[in-house]
Design a protein around this motif. Structure first.
Motif, PDB file in Angstrom:
ATOM      1  N   PRO A  40      52.494  19.096  45.117  1.00 24.55           N
ATOM      2  CA  PRO A  40      53.460  20.110  45.575  1.00 24.55           C
ATOM      3  C   PRO A  40      53.606  21.300  44.616  1.00 24.55           C
ATOM      4  N   GLN A  41      53.323  21.099  43.329  1.00 31.20           N
ATOM      5  CA  GLN A  41      53.450  22.212  42.376  1.00 31.20           C
ATOM      6  C   GLN A  41      52.179  23.084  42.306  1.00 31.20           C
ATOM      7  N   SER A  42      51.138  22.651  42.998  1.00 30.80           N
ATOM      8  CA  SER A  42      49.890  23.425  42.964  1.00 30.80           C
ATOM      9  C   SER A  42      49.970  24.611  43.918  1.00 30.80           C
ATOM     10  N   VAL A  43      49.523  25.789  43.436  1.00 30.02           N
ATOM     11  CA  VAL A  43      49.532  26.995  44.291  1.00 30.02           C
ATOM     12  C   VAL A  43      48.112  27.544  44.439  1.00 30.02           C
ATOM     13  N   VAL A  44      47.126  26.691  44.247  1.00 29.98           N
ATOM     14  CA  VAL A  44      45.751  27.192  44.106  1.00 29.98           C
ATOM     15  C   VAL A  44      45.201  27.886  45.350  1.00 29.98           C
ATOM     16  N   TYR A  45      45.646  27.487  46.529  1.00 26.87           N
ATOM     17  CA  TYR A  45      45.083  28.141  47.722  1.00 26.87           C
ATOM     18  C   TYR A  45      45.775  29.481  47.996  1.00 26.87           C
ATOM     19  N   ASP A  46      47.061  29.572  47.673  1.00 26.14           N
ATOM     20  CA  ASP A  46      47.731  30.889  47.730  1.00 26.14           C
ATOM     21  C   ASP A  46      47.059  31.820  46.707  1.00 26.14           C
ATOM     22  N   GLN A  47      46.750  31.233  45.572  1.00 25.65           N
ATOM     23  CA  GLN A  47      46.091  31.975  44.494  1.00 25.65           C
ATOM     24  C   GLN A  47      44.740  32.520  44.981  1.00 25.65           C
ATOM     25  N   ALA A  48      43.992  31.683  45.683  1.00 23.99           N
ATOM     26  CA  ALA A  48      42.691  32.126  46.209  1.00 23.99           C
ATOM     27  C   ALA A  48      42.900  33.244  47.236  1.00 23.99           C
ATOM     28  N   GLU A  49      43.882  33.067  48.127  1.00 28.30           N
ATOM     29  CA  GLU A  49      44.135  34.097  49.148  1.00 28.30           C
ATOM     30  C   GLU A  49      44.483  35.447  48.507  1.00 28.30           C
ATOM     31  N   ASN A  50      45.228  35.380  47.413  1.00 29.23           N
ATOM     32  CA  ASN A  50      45.681  36.631  46.801  1.00 29.23           C
ATOM     33  C   ASN A  50      44.564  37.461  46.197  1.00 29.23           C
ATOM     34  N   ARG A  51      43.389  36.864  46.035  1.00 24.82           N
ATOM     35  CA  ARG A  51      42.230  37.668  45.612  1.00 24.82           C
ATOM     36  C   ARG A  51      41.987  38.787  46.633  1.00 24.82           C
ATOM     37  N   LEU A  52      42.146  38.454  47.901  1.00 19.48           N
ATOM     38  CA  LEU A  52      41.948  39.446  48.963  1.00 19.48           C
ATOM     39  C   LEU A  52      42.950  40.589  48.807  1.00 19.48           C
ATOM     40  N   HIS A  53      44.213  40.247  48.617  1.00 23.80           N
ATOM     41  CA  HIS A  53      45.263  41.278  48.600  1.00 23.80           C
ATOM     42  C   HIS A  53      45.180  42.162  47.352  1.00 23.80           C
ATOM     43  N   ILE A  54      44.939  41.547  46.208  1.00 22.24           N
ATOM     44  CA  ILE A  54      44.872  42.385  44.998  1.00 22.24           C
ATOM     45  C   ILE A  54      43.614  43.257  45.038  1.00 22.24           C
ATOM     46  N   GLN A  55      42.543  42.722  45.588  1.00 24.65           N
ATOM     47  CA  GLN A  55      41.302  43.507  45.610  1.00 24.65           C
ATOM     48  C   GLN A  55      41.388  44.682  46.580  1.00 24.65           C
ATOM     49  N   LYS A  56      42.202  44.536  47.625  1.00 30.92           N
ATOM     50  CA  LYS A  56      42.426  45.701  48.495  1.00 30.92           C
ATOM     51  C   LYS A  56      43.087  46.809  47.669  1.00 30.92           C
ATOM     52  N   ALA A  57      44.075  46.429  46.876  1.00 34.60           N
ATOM     53  CA  ALA A  57      44.765  47.421  46.039  1.00 34.60           C
ATOM     54  C   ALA A  57      43.786  48.032  45.031  1.00 34.60           C
ATOM     55  N   ILE A  58      42.927  47.207  44.466  1.00 33.57           N
ATOM     56  CA  ILE A  58      41.933  47.709  43.495  1.00 33.57           C
ATOM     57  C   ILE A  58      40.966  48.668  44.199  1.00 33.57           C
ATOM     58  N   LEU A  59      40.488  48.272  45.365  1.00 34.59           N
ATOM     59  CA  LEU A  59      39.517  49.112  46.094  1.00 34.59           C
ATOM     60  C   LEU A  59      40.115  50.462  46.454  1.00 34.59           C
ATOM     61  N   LEU A  60      41.384  50.451  46.856  1.00 38.96           N
ATOM     62  CA  LEU A  60      42.027  51.718  47.225  1.00 38.96           C
ATOM     63  C   LEU A  60      42.123  52.643  46.015  1.00 38.96           C
ATOM     64  N   LYS A  61      42.405  52.063  44.853  1.00 37.80           N
ATOM     65  CA  LYS A  61      42.482  52.893  43.632  1.00 37.80           C
ATOM     66  C   LYS A  61      41.091  53.392  43.239  1.00 37.80           C
ATOM     67  N   VAL A  62      40.110  52.496  43.331  1.00 38.67           N
ATOM     68  CA  VAL A  62      38.783  52.830  42.832  1.00 38.67           C
ATOM     69  C   VAL A  62      37.997  53.719  43.806  1.00 38.67           C
ATOM     70  N   LEU A  63      38.112  53.428  45.086  1.00 39.58           N
ATOM     71  CA  LEU A  63      37.329  54.184  46.081  1.00 39.58           C
ATOM     72  C   LEU A  63      38.124  55.362  46.662  1.00 39.58           C
ATOM     73  N   GLY A  64      39.385  55.437  46.305  1.00 41.25           N
ATOM     74  CA  GLY A  64      40.218  56.535  46.812  1.00 41.25           C
ATOM     75  C   GLY A  64      40.891  56.109  48.093  1.00 41.25           C
ATOM     76  N   GLY A  65      42.177  56.287  48.172  1.00 47.44           N
ATOM     77  CA  GLY A  65      42.923  55.853  49.359  1.00 47.44           C
ATOM     78  C   GLY A  65      44.270  55.345  48.912  1.00 47.44           C
ATOM     79  N   GLN A  66      45.237  55.403  49.772  1.00 46.26           N
ATOM     80  CA  GLN A  66      46.606  55.032  49.427  1.00 46.26           C
ATOM     81  C   GLN A  66      47.146  53.974  50.364  1.00 46.26           C
ATOM     82  N   VAL A  67      48.008  53.093  49.848  1.00 46.41           N
ATOM     83  CA  VAL A  67      48.730  52.173  50.708  1.00 46.41           C
ATOM     84  C   VAL A  67      49.921  52.947  51.248  1.00 46.41           C
ATOM     85  N   ALA A  68      50.069  52.997  52.592  1.00 49.67           N
ATOM     86  CA  ALA A  68      51.166  53.789  53.186  1.00 49.67           C
ATOM     87  C   ALA A  68      52.511  53.236  52.786  1.00 49.67           C
TER      88      ALA A  68
END
Ligand code: CP
Ligand code: NVA
Length: 308
Positions: free
Chosen positions: A280-308
């Motif tokens: 119950p204390q493990s968050v490893v799959y949420d952790q894996a999912e969050n790679r997607l969300h943080i990388q979207k933020a990284i891509l927007l900064k690196v490739l140009g683009g803003q989160v509305a």
């Protein structure tokens, strides 16, 4: 190095960069994404296998309206079939950004040196910045803050540990790493992190005592004992790390309700006891999912683009 020019190391970021990436990721996770990267193309150059990094970058590009081209180890032959500089110069004529996973960090640096487009580190032997940033997003989600928390890293002073240490020390999170003798993070990295910590108020420590490290920890974190590329050292490493397995007894020495994290892939029965990923204390799959969300933020900064 500003993030708009790429991301090779967490040490290239400021605490503000990290905070902005996390808040952008939270916003895009809550609201969903729009086609901010319409028409942009990202090359994924991988010298090693990957599930999370490859799929999350590919899906991120697709969900943001762009496209990803995956190039497997056999296709490019970085530095073997073709000089790294020539790969970089040619690829940059076709794509808007490159994510590279390399055996050696200097390969990544050379790629970035000769590339006209930004290069993002998708893991090298030295760092795994996208993992560390996704991990801070997960910790923020679970705890509501970063500053003042205590993270205990049990295991190898490796790429994941190094990036996480830098990220923690920038944002003011205490970081204690427990590694067996011979596998600790090098002094230069600890020293660099202490420089960040002097500003942020984080406390950095290293020990060989894993029980001491997890005491009062809000987060217990571990990673594989044998990273990709270290397979020849498996015998020695199994011996050295044998008593460093994270199990429920070790987790119980941390703060009540402490979270357990692992970047995955995990070697069940080695660095983690069988079943711990489902604790119950493990968050490893949420952790894996969050790679997607943080990388979207990284891509927007690196490739140009803003989160509305
Ligand atoms: N954590 C991580 O980077 O996983 P992959 O090796 O599957 O990409
Ligand atoms: N330290 C591991 C992390 C995998 C995501 C490796 O480099 O293989």
């Amino acid at each position: 190095m500003a993030i708009s020019t790429g991301l090779l190391s967490v040490a290239d970021l400021t605490a503000d960069d990290i905070r902005h990436l996390i808040s952008d990721a939270i916003r895009s996770k809550q609201r969903g994404s729009s086609a901010f990267l319409n028409g942009k193309v990202l090359a994924l150059v991988f010298e090693k296998p990957s599930l999370r990094t490859r799929v999350s970058f590919d899906v991120a590009m697709w969900q943001l309206g762009g496209h990803a081209v995956y190039l497997s180890p056999d296709e490019i032959g970085l530095g073997k079939r073709e000089k790294i500089s020539d790969v970089a110069r040619t690829l940059s004529r076709f794509v808007d950004g490159i994510v590279a996973r390399t055996f050696s960090h200097p390969t990544l640096e050379k790629l970035a040196e000769y590339s006209r487009v930004p290069v993002i580190n998708g893991l090298s032997d030295y760092e795994h910045p996208c993992q560390a940033l996704g991990d801070l997003l997960t910790i923020h989600e679970k705890r509501g803050v970063l500053k003042g928390l205590r993270l205990a890293f049990v295991g190898d002073g490796n790429n994941v540990a190094r990036s996480l240490l830098m990220a923690a020390s920038l944002v003011g999170m205490d970081f204690c790493i427990a590694s067996p003798p011979g596998y600790a993070l090098e002094e230069a990295t600890l020293h660099r992190a202490e420089g960040f910590a002097a500003k942020s108020g984080a406390r950095i420590s290293a020990t060989s005592d894993h029980r001491l490290a997890v005491r009062d920890a809000d987060i217990v974190y571990t990673d594989v004992w044998i990273s990709m590329g270290q397979e020849a050292e498996a015998g020695d490493r199994h011996q050295a790390f044998a008593s460093y397995q994270v199990d429920t007894e070790l987790l119980s020495l941390a703060k009540e309700g402490a979270i357990f994290m692992h970047p995955l892939p995990a070697h069940h029965g080695e660095e983690v006891v069988e079943g711990l990923l489902d604790h119950p204390q493990s968050v490893v799959y949420d952790q894996a999912e969050n790679r997607l969300h943080i990388q979207k933020a990284i891509l927007l900064k690196v490739l140009g683009g803003q989160v509305a």
